[in-house]
Enzyme design. Sequence first.
Site, PDB file in Angstrom:
ATOM      1  N   ASP A   1     -50.006  17.563  -4.359  1.00 35.72           N
ATOM      2  CA  ASP A   1     -50.469  18.949  -4.157  1.00 35.72           C
ATOM      3  C   ASP A   1     -49.798  19.534  -2.915  1.00 35.72           C
ATOM      4  OD1 ASP A   1     -53.631  18.578  -2.351  1.00 35.72           O
ATOM      5  OD2 ASP A   1     -51.861  17.268  -2.380  1.00 35.72           O
TER       6      ASP A   1
ATOM      7  N   ASP B   1     -47.939  17.284   4.089  1.00 37.87           N
ATOM      8  CA  ASP B   1     -47.601  15.859   4.079  1.00 37.87           C
ATOM      9  C   ASP B   1     -47.118  15.397   2.714  1.00 37.87           C
ATOM     10  OD1 ASP B   1     -50.240  16.434   3.385  1.00 37.87           O
ATOM     11  OD2 ASP B   1     -50.946  14.422   3.842  1.00 37.87           O
ATOM     12  N   ASP B   2     -47.551  16.115   1.654  1.00 37.60           N
ATOM     13  CA  ASP B   2     -46.980  15.835   0.325  1.00 37.60           C
ATOM     14  C   ASP B   2     -45.479  16.098   0.349  1.00 37.60           C
ATOM     15  OD1 ASP B   2     -49.818  17.155   0.042  1.00 37.60           O
ATOM     16  OD2 ASP B   2     -49.595  15.918  -1.754  1.00 37.60           O
TER      17      ASP B   2
ATOM     18  N   ASN C   1     -54.568  21.172  -2.004  1.00 36.52           N
ATOM     19  CA  ASN C   1     -54.441  21.850  -0.698  1.00 36.52           C
ATOM     20  C   ASN C   1     -54.467  23.362  -0.870  1.00 36.52           C
ATOM     21  OD1 ASN C   1     -54.189  19.578   0.998  1.00 36.52           O
ATOM     22  ND2 ASN C   1     -52.103  19.275   0.260  1.00 36.52           N
TER      23      ASN C   1
ATOM     24  N   THR D   1     -51.095  11.761  -4.433  1.00 33.26           N
ATOM     25  CA  THR D   1     -51.378  12.165  -3.049  1.00 33.26           C
ATOM     26  C   THR D   1     -52.184  13.464  -2.999  1.00 33.26           C
ATOM     27  OG1 THR D   1     -49.279  13.382  -2.894  1.00 33.26           O
ATOM     28  CG2 THR D   1     -49.280  11.062  -2.171  1.00 33.26           C
TER      29      THR D   1
ATOM     30  N   ASN E   1     -62.795  13.570   6.264  1.00 30.26           N
ATOM     31  CA  ASN E   1     -62.193  14.685   7.004  1.00 30.26           C
ATOM     32  C   ASN E   1     -62.619  16.021   6.402  1.00 30.26           C
ATOM     33  OD1 ASN E   1     -60.687  14.523   4.688  1.00 30.26           O
ATOM     34  ND2 ASN E   1     -58.689  14.338   5.681  1.00 30.26           N
TER      35      ASN E   1
ATOM     36  N   GLU F   1     -63.219  12.116   2.299  1.00 35.17           N
ATOM     37  CA  GLU F   1     -61.825  12.514   2.537  1.00 35.17           C
ATOM     38  C   GLU F   1     -61.470  13.587   1.501  1.00 35.17           C
ATOM     39  OE1 GLU F   1     -59.248  11.639   0.226  1.00 35.17           O
ATOM     40  OE2 GLU F   1     -57.938  12.908   1.405  1.00 35.17           O
ATOM     41  N   PHE F   2     -60.567  14.501   1.822  1.00 37.92           N
ATOM     42  CA  PHE F   2     -60.354  15.696   0.998  1.00 37.92           C
ATOM     43  C   PHE F   2     -59.984  15.384  -0.454  1.00 37.92           C
ATOM     44  CE2 PHE F   2     -59.490  19.937  -0.165  1.00 37.92           C
ATOM     45  CZ  PHE F   2     -58.346  19.906  -0.966  1.00 37.92           C
ATOM     46  N   ASN F   3     -59.039  14.488  -0.703  1.00 40.51           N
ATOM     47  CA  ASN F   3     -58.571  14.266  -2.072  1.00 40.51           C
ATOM     48  C   ASN F   3     -59.693  13.786  -2.991  1.00 40.51           C
ATOM     49  OD1 ASN F   3     -55.952  15.100  -1.602  1.00 40.51           O
ATOM     50  ND2 ASN F   3     -55.258  13.040  -1.037  1.00 40.51           N
TER      51      ASN F   3
ATOM     52  N   HIS G   1     -50.356  11.677   6.270  1.00 39.29           N
ATOM     53  CA  HIS G   1     -51.168  10.902   5.318  1.00 39.29           C
ATOM     54  C   HIS G   1     -50.381  10.463   4.075  1.00 39.29           C
ATOM     55  CE1 HIS G   1     -54.738  12.213   7.571  1.00 39.29           C
ATOM     56  NE2 HIS G   1     -54.301  13.445   7.477  1.00 39.29           N
ATOM     57  N   ASP G   2     -49.825  11.416   3.353  1.00 40.29           N
ATOM     58  CA  ASP G   2     -49.241  11.126   2.030  1.00 40.29           C
ATOM     59  C   ASP G   2     -47.973  10.288   2.128  1.00 40.29           C
ATOM     60  OD1 ASP G   2     -50.137  14.425   0.766  1.00 40.29           O
ATOM     61  OD2 ASP G   2     -51.305  12.575   0.963  1.00 40.29           O
TER      62      ASP G   2
HETATM   63  O1  RIB Z   1     -57.027  13.973   3.516  1.00 38.27           O
HETATM   64  C1  RIB Z   1     -55.624  14.081   3.492  1.00 38.27           C
HETATM   65  C2  RIB Z   1     -55.151  14.455   2.132  1.00 38.27           C
HETATM   66  O2  RIB Z   1     -55.659  15.742   1.788  1.00 38.27           O
HETATM   67  C3  RIB Z   1     -53.626  14.598   2.040  1.00 38.27           C
HETATM   68  O3  RIB Z   1     -53.214  14.265   0.741  1.00 38.27           O
HETATM   69  C4  RIB Z   1     -53.382  16.050   2.308  1.00 38.27           C
HETATM   70  O4  RIB Z   1     -52.190  16.527   1.659  1.00 38.27           O
HETATM   71  C5  RIB Z   1     -54.588  16.664   1.638  1.00 38.27           C
HETATM   72  O5  RIB Z   1     -54.296  16.796   0.275  1.00 38.27           O
HETATM   73 CA    CA Z   2     -51.817  15.782  -0.564  1.00 47.50          CA
END
Ligand code: RIB
Ligand code: CA
Length: 309
Positions: free
Chosen positions: A10, A14-15, A39, A124, A158, A164-166, A237-238
């Site tokens: 996405d 960081d992707d 994202n 990711t 986070n 965590e977001f994903n 992260h990714d």
């Molecule tokens: O929590 C970090 C993840 O969430 C990463 O994949 C960042 O790109 C967001 O998608």
């Molecule tokens: Ca991502």
Amino acid sequence: MAKKILLDCDPGLDDALALLLAHGDPNLELVGVTTVGGNVGLARTTANALALREYLGFDSVPVAAGAGEPLLGATRDASHVHGESGLGNITLPEPTLPSSDRHAVDFIIETLRATPGAVHLVATGPLTNIALALKQEPAIARWAASFTIMGGSFTRGNATPAAEFNIYADPEAARVVFDADWQVVMVGLDLTLQAQANGPVIERLATLGRLADELILPLATYWVDTTNADWDGQAVHDVCAVAYVARPDLFASRPALVRIETRGEFTSGETVVDFDAPYPNAIVPVELDVNGFWAYVEHVYRLVATGHV
Ligand code: RIB
Ligand code: CA
């Protein structure tokens, strides 16, 4: 022989850095990119993947768009972190090549079916495409050479204190994914927060010329959580998920049973990680060889910056 990798993502700051690594490492062969809403919205994550493809020159690699919404519930994004565009403040030339006419889910299934045991699947972003592919064709769990995600954590979140977001963005999809007949490599926040692009890293990356100026540095410095004393740079992260496939030797990991909270009022999207379970369903990297990681990443980025890739 290069490891084949299909990256579901996405983009996302960081992707994008993860895509650069997957493209640049001569020991990896990027066979496809699939996009998911996360994202930022699906139209933007797909446009970003297409623009990155042409900017970096992997034009022959298919980019297939997938799900824009989670399996259930509200759509959540992280545009407050990644910017409205999803790529911070960089602007890449508008892509001229179209995305694939296949849906990401069909692309994932057909790619894995065509070469059982050969393609390493990496996700990711939110796991919606992966869950839909598993529902449509459970055999992909056997066909994938491995399956690695950036997602989850065994301490804190986070997106919320718990999630965590994903995972938070599609908890039901994550539950489908972790309940499937494969072993998930869960590269979570406890690992990825060890991979911060701090001052010395940024200084070394800054020597990579135009690629650094136009892409790497803006992506790696756009958003740093200055409110968190533990942070001295943006966590990539990714990049860690792709690095795990290429260089598992840089990671110390533990088996665990990972279950996904989908109903908690305050804990929806939490990855509940049991390192003592007798029947693990996941491998959880817990420690990163930080110096080795950055030496690897910077080496690959230098290959791209100097035209060797
Ligand atoms: O929590 C970090 C993840 O969430 C990463 O994949 C960042 O790109 C967001 O998608
Ligand atoms: Ca991502």
